[in-house]
Write an enzyme that holds these catalytic residues in place. Structure first.
Site, PDB file in Angstrom:
ATOM      1  N   HIS A  94     -10.819  -5.915 -30.541  1.00 30.64           N
ATOM      2  CA  HIS A  94     -11.496  -7.212 -30.392  1.00 30.64           C
ATOM      3  C   HIS A  94     -12.395  -7.256 -29.156  1.00 30.64           C
ATOM      4  CE1 HIS A  94      -9.389  -8.858 -33.800  1.00 30.64           C
ATOM      5  NE2 HIS A  94      -8.235  -8.435 -33.293  1.00 30.64           N
ATOM      6  N   GLU A  97       3.492  -3.985 -17.349  1.00 31.83           N
ATOM      7  CA  GLU A  97       4.207  -3.549 -16.149  1.00 31.83           C
ATOM      8  C   GLU A  97       3.745  -2.139 -15.742  1.00 31.83           C
ATOM      9  OE1 GLU A  97       5.846  -4.421 -13.736  1.00 31.83           O
ATOM     10  OE2 GLU A  97       7.255  -2.871 -13.142  1.00 31.83           O
ATOM     11  N   LYS A 152       1.861  -1.051 -12.223  1.00 32.50           N
ATOM     12  CA  LYS A 152       2.359   0.017 -11.347  1.00 32.50           C
ATOM     13  C   LYS A 152       1.261   1.049 -11.082  1.00 32.50           C
ATOM     14  CE  LYS A 152       5.302  -1.526 -10.533  1.00 32.50           C
ATOM     15  NZ  LYS A 152       6.425  -2.406 -10.392  1.00 32.50           N
ATOM     16  N   ASN A 198       6.019 -16.120  10.724  1.00 34.23           N
ATOM     17  CA  ASN A 198       5.864 -15.725   9.321  1.00 34.23           C
ATOM     18  C   ASN A 198       5.704 -17.000   8.515  1.00 34.23           C
ATOM     19  OD1 ASN A 198       6.061 -14.594   6.730  1.00 34.23           O
ATOM     20  ND2 ASN A 198       8.299 -14.702   6.762  1.00 34.23           N
ATOM     21  N   GLY A 199       4.645 -17.063   7.690  1.00 35.60           N
ATOM     22  CA  GLY A 199       4.415 -18.258   6.877  1.00 35.60           C
ATOM     23  C   GLY A 199       2.981 -18.716   7.026  1.00 35.60           C
ATOM     24  N   LYS A 236       5.699  -6.605   0.356  1.00 40.14           N
ATOM     25  CA  LYS A 236       6.849  -6.679  -0.545  1.00 40.14           C
ATOM     26  C   LYS A 236       7.263  -8.122  -0.818  1.00 40.14           C
ATOM     27  CE  LYS A 236      10.439  -4.549  -2.522  1.00 40.14           C
ATOM     28  NZ  LYS A 236      10.080  -3.919  -3.803  1.00 40.14           N
ATOM     29  N   TRP A 269       0.889  -9.295   7.776  1.00 38.66           N
ATOM     30  CA  TRP A 269       0.104  -9.227   6.544  1.00 38.66           C
ATOM     31  C   TRP A 269      -0.935 -10.327   6.694  1.00 38.66           C
ATOM     32  CZ3 TRP A 269      -0.997 -12.339   2.204  1.00 38.66           C
ATOM     33  CH2 TRP A 269      -1.539 -11.654   1.110  1.00 38.66           C
ATOM     34  N   CYS A 295       4.702 -10.671   6.459  1.00 33.19           N
ATOM     35  CA  CYS A 295       4.936 -10.685   7.892  1.00 33.19           C
ATOM     36  C   CYS A 295       6.423 -10.537   8.189  1.00 33.19           C
ATOM     37  CB  CYS A 295       4.434 -11.945   8.585  1.00 33.19           C
ATOM     38  SG  CYS A 295       2.648 -12.132   8.484  1.00 33.19           S
ATOM     39  N   GLU A 344      -1.211  -0.575  -8.611  1.00 31.01           N
ATOM     40  CA  GLU A 344      -0.597  -0.812  -7.307  1.00 31.01           C
ATOM     41  C   GLU A 344      -0.374   0.490  -6.529  1.00 31.01           C
ATOM     42  OE1 GLU A 344       3.264  -2.539  -7.930  1.00 31.01           O
ATOM     43  OE2 GLU A 344       3.273  -3.482  -5.961  1.00 31.01           O
ATOM     44  N   ARG A 382       7.089  -5.889   4.624  1.00 30.19           N
ATOM     45  CA  ARG A 382       6.694  -7.288   4.511  1.00 30.19           C
ATOM     46  C   ARG A 382       5.220  -7.484   4.857  1.00 30.19           C
ATOM     47  NH1 ARG A 382      11.180 -10.674   4.399  1.00 30.19           N
ATOM     48  NH2 ARG A 382       9.804 -12.387   4.875  1.00 30.19           N
TER      49      ARG A 382
HETATM   50  C1  AGP Z   1       5.727  -5.236  -8.017  1.00 28.09           C
HETATM   51  O1  AGP Z   1       5.561  -3.863  -8.071  1.00 28.09           O
HETATM   52  C2  AGP Z   1       4.873  -5.925  -7.071  1.00 28.09           C
HETATM   53  N1  AGP Z   1       4.944  -5.434  -5.754  1.00 28.09           N
HETATM   54  C3  AGP Z   1       4.791  -7.426  -7.197  1.00 28.09           C
HETATM   55  O2  AGP Z   1       4.096  -7.678  -8.372  1.00 28.09           O
HETATM   56  C4  AGP Z   1       6.106  -8.240  -7.208  1.00 28.09           C
HETATM   57  O3  AGP Z   1       6.820  -7.966  -8.368  1.00 28.09           O
HETATM   58  C5  AGP Z   1       5.764  -9.740  -7.116  1.00 28.09           C
HETATM   59  O4  AGP Z   1       5.126  -9.985  -5.905  1.00 28.09           O
HETATM   60  C6  AGP Z   1       6.975 -10.621  -7.265  1.00 28.09           C
HETATM   61  O5  AGP Z   1       7.896 -10.382  -6.250  1.00 28.09           O
HETATM   62  P1  AGP Z   1       9.373 -10.907  -6.343  1.00 28.09           P
HETATM   63  O6  AGP Z   1      10.023 -10.240  -7.497  1.00 28.09           O
HETATM   64  O7  AGP Z   1       9.970 -10.535  -5.032  1.00 28.09           O
HETATM   65  O8  AGP Z   1       9.311 -12.388  -6.559  1.00 28.09           O
END
Ligand code: AGP
Length: 607
Positions: free
Chosen positions: A504, A481, A485, A104-105, A602, A78, A2, A488, A27
């Site tokens: 396994h 990682e 990606k 926000n929160g 984000k 969000w 948000c 996502e 956000r």
């Molecule tokens: C990364 O591509 C993601 N959008 C997500 O996993 C992110 O890394 C995670 O939410 C942690 O965020 P931060 O690094 O701002 O704490």
């Protein structure tokens, strides 16, 4: 999670509002809304489900007559409490339609509050925020500031709030606890925002609010209060690095941010590493090496977690200090046994991630050693402890973290090298690593030049619904990682495994329509991973290898992406960057919204 944007000014400037909201859209982008107030108390309210652009079209379509609006609050949502609907979109309104609230929160006790308020007020949404609007009305004492003190005394949870009383144009009251809120100023414009991004191209200076502080905007200026006492604080000047770059020729910020990585690396080490003398100069790192550290524990989430794990593999190889990385929500779910000899490092791009923030609170409460590595300057986590370093990756707009992950690993490496040098251990290794790292930006640039080849392969692989991503040792978290990606950005189902684990169980899924991506540059575990590749190949699974150019088993792969010639250590970085391009191009081939993947945000400020 948000975004709040609000301002007062002498001119009616709705374009500025929509642009500011766009800068906060990362956000949360489920829905957006604005409320504008004129000096004569005319009200304009508009809400739209979807992106800020949907709201912008509605705002554009509106016939604006001659009314001049000078007080604005806006929000991009969000969804947490209640679905993605117009009713649940902020600003939320009191029953008497006098007070407008953006938030926000999460208000954790909203159900109890709603129950008691329901006797008097009817609710139109499922949100926790509407409860705040009703509370403002029920506790209003003739003064919005004192009313807000009473309101927040009843709230449990995390919040940043901006509130407007429609009978008092020109005034906005903001207050925060655990969620960020910033106030900025330029000439006679005053802004409130969730983060610096909405302000950086508008304001000349800004102040970050501390928890429980209230900001009151009136008469074209602002004052900050804490428990009714005025807080005297010098505003900070907005810096160049806090401004959002133009996209230029790139099609998305994610693409731009991947191509920015070589420059980011130079920025991370600038003034911190002396490559000529193979030494590190940094006051914070000097202070760190004075501490009695026997263990290091990294606490983070998502990509930041993988950055921690990747570093952990390096660190274990060279160090006498034990290291571990833990997912922050798991840290919160476990029993915490405080250890005075452990340095707890909190790793976060946004510096706002609630799971990381809450973990830090627990560790701090036990007076253990804490250290943060954060990208967003002045963010909550960066303000919770004295000792920490910025990852200096500049503003990262794409919801998928890319350049910051590389910067985080870098800062962690720098920290370890500094510790090794200061403790007089592994000196030759440490100095060797420094000179090796100086070649990294060039090597990454070479990896980026493979873009057109990677794009072709991504198109080919975009037809699959599922993928495995494998790696061993350093490349196990790299695979994690890369897989994150892929999910996502492209929404293709992908799972990462240690290459040795496939046999396994997961191997049962491999078929002609279930490809496997494998990281296997030349190194200690090359031969073992080749065996695992053969297991996949025997089941006719397509295999895409991220490999060295001198790989002697190229015939085993269906397709390959060759990494520039480097040491194993540097190939971790080039492998990551190449996988970022692969995920990006998969997403482009599938016409995904690369910068704003569905369902995500984000800055994840809820647990
Ligand atoms: C990364 O591509 C993601 N959008 C997500 O996993 C992110 O890394 C995670 O939410 C942690 O965020 P931060 O690094 O701002 O704490």
């Amino acid at each position: 999670m948000c975004g709040i944007f609000a301002y007062t000014g002498t001119k009616d400037c709705r374009e500025m509002l929509v642009n500011g909201l766009r800068m906060l859209e990362y956000r949360g982008y489920d829905s957006a809304g604005i409320m504008a107030l004129s000096e004569e108390s005319d009200i304009f309210l508009e809400k739209a489900v979807g992106r800020v652009s949907a709201l912008a079209s509605k705002v554009d379509e509106k016939k604006w007559d001659s009314i001049k609006y000078t007080t604005w609050i806006a929000h991009t949502r969000w969804a947490t409490h209640g679905g993605v609907t117009v009713e649940n979109t902020h600003p939320h309104i009191s029953t008497n339609e006098r007070f407008y609230v953006v938030h926000n929160g999460i208000i954790e006790n909203y159900k109890e509050l709603k129950k008691s308020l329901s006797e008097k007020y009817s609710f139109y949404s499922q949100t926790d925020t509407e409860v705040v609007a009703k509370l403002v009305e029920s506790l209003y004492d003739g003064n919005l500031k004192s009313t807000m003190e009473k309101v927040v005394a009843k709230l449990v949870g995390a919040y940043s709030l901006a509130v407007v009383d429609s009978e008092n144009p020109g005034e906005i009251v903001g207050i925060k606890l655990w969620s960020p809120l910033i106030v900025g100023k330029s000439n006679d414009w005053v802004y409130i925002s969730s983060d610096i991004n909405a302000l950086s191209n508008l304001a000349e200076s800004f102040s970050i609010l501390e928890d429980n502080e209230m900001v009151v905007i009136e008469n074209g200026d602002y004052s900050i209060f804490m428990s009714w006492k005025k807080v005297e604080r010098d505003a900070e000047a907005v810096q160049e690095g806090q401004k959002i770059d133009e996209l230029g020729d790139f099609t998305s910020y994610t693409e731009k941010e991947i191509f920015d990585i070589p420059a980011v690396l130079e920025n991370v080490w600038s003034g911190r590493i002396d490559f000529k003398n193979k030494s590190i100069h940094n006051e914070t790192l000097d202070a760190l090496s004075d501490l009695d550290i026997e263990r290091i524990c990294i606490i983070s989430s998502g990509s930041s977690y993988y950055a921690g794990e990747i570093w952990n593999y390096f660190f274990r190889k060279f160090s006498w200090i034990q290291a571990s990385a833990i997912i922050s929500s798991e840290f919160l779910s476990d029993v915490f046994i405080p250890d005075s000899k452990t340095l707890y490092i909190f790793l976060s791009q946004s510096g706002e991630t609630a799971d990381v923030r809450e973990s830090m609170k627990i560790v701090k409460a036990k007076r253990c050693m804490t250290f943060w590595i954060v990208n967003v300057v002045g963010s909550t986590i960066a303000r919770m402890a004295d000792l920490g370093l910025y990852s200096h990756a500049w503003v990262e707009v794409g919801v998928a973290s890319t350049k910051n992950v590389i910067a985080q690993i870098w800062v962690l490496l720098m920290m370890s090298i500094s510790l090794w040098l200061k403790k007089d251990l592994q000196i030759s290794d440490a100095r060797e690593i420094i000179s090796e790292l100086s070649r990294l930006p060039d090597k990454i640039s070479q990896a980026l030049m493979q873009g057109p080849h990677i794009k072709k392969l991504a198109k080919k692989y975009s037809v699959y619904n599922d993928m495995f991503v494998l790696g061993r040792n350093y490349f196990y978290p790299v695979a994690g990682e890369a897989s994150l990606k892929i999910k996502e950005l492209s929404y293709i189902h992908s799972e990462s495994y240690s290459a040795g684990e496939l046999k396994h169980g997961p191997l049962a899924l491999v078929s002609e329509t279930f490809p496997t991506i494998v990281f296997n540059p030349m190194g200690k575990f090359y031969a073992k991973t080749i065996s695992n590749i053969q297991e996949v190949s025997a089941r006719k699974g397509p295999i895409l290898g991220f490999i060295s150019s001198n790989d002697t088993h190229k015939e085993l792969y269906t397709d390959t992406i060759e990494l520039p010639e480097t040491s194993e250590l540097l190939s971790v970085f080039t492998g990551l960057v190449s996988s970022y391009l692969f995920a990006l191009y998969l997403a482009e081939a599938l016409e995904r919204d690369v910068d704003k993947p569905r369902n995500l945000a984000k800055s994840v400020t809820v647990e």
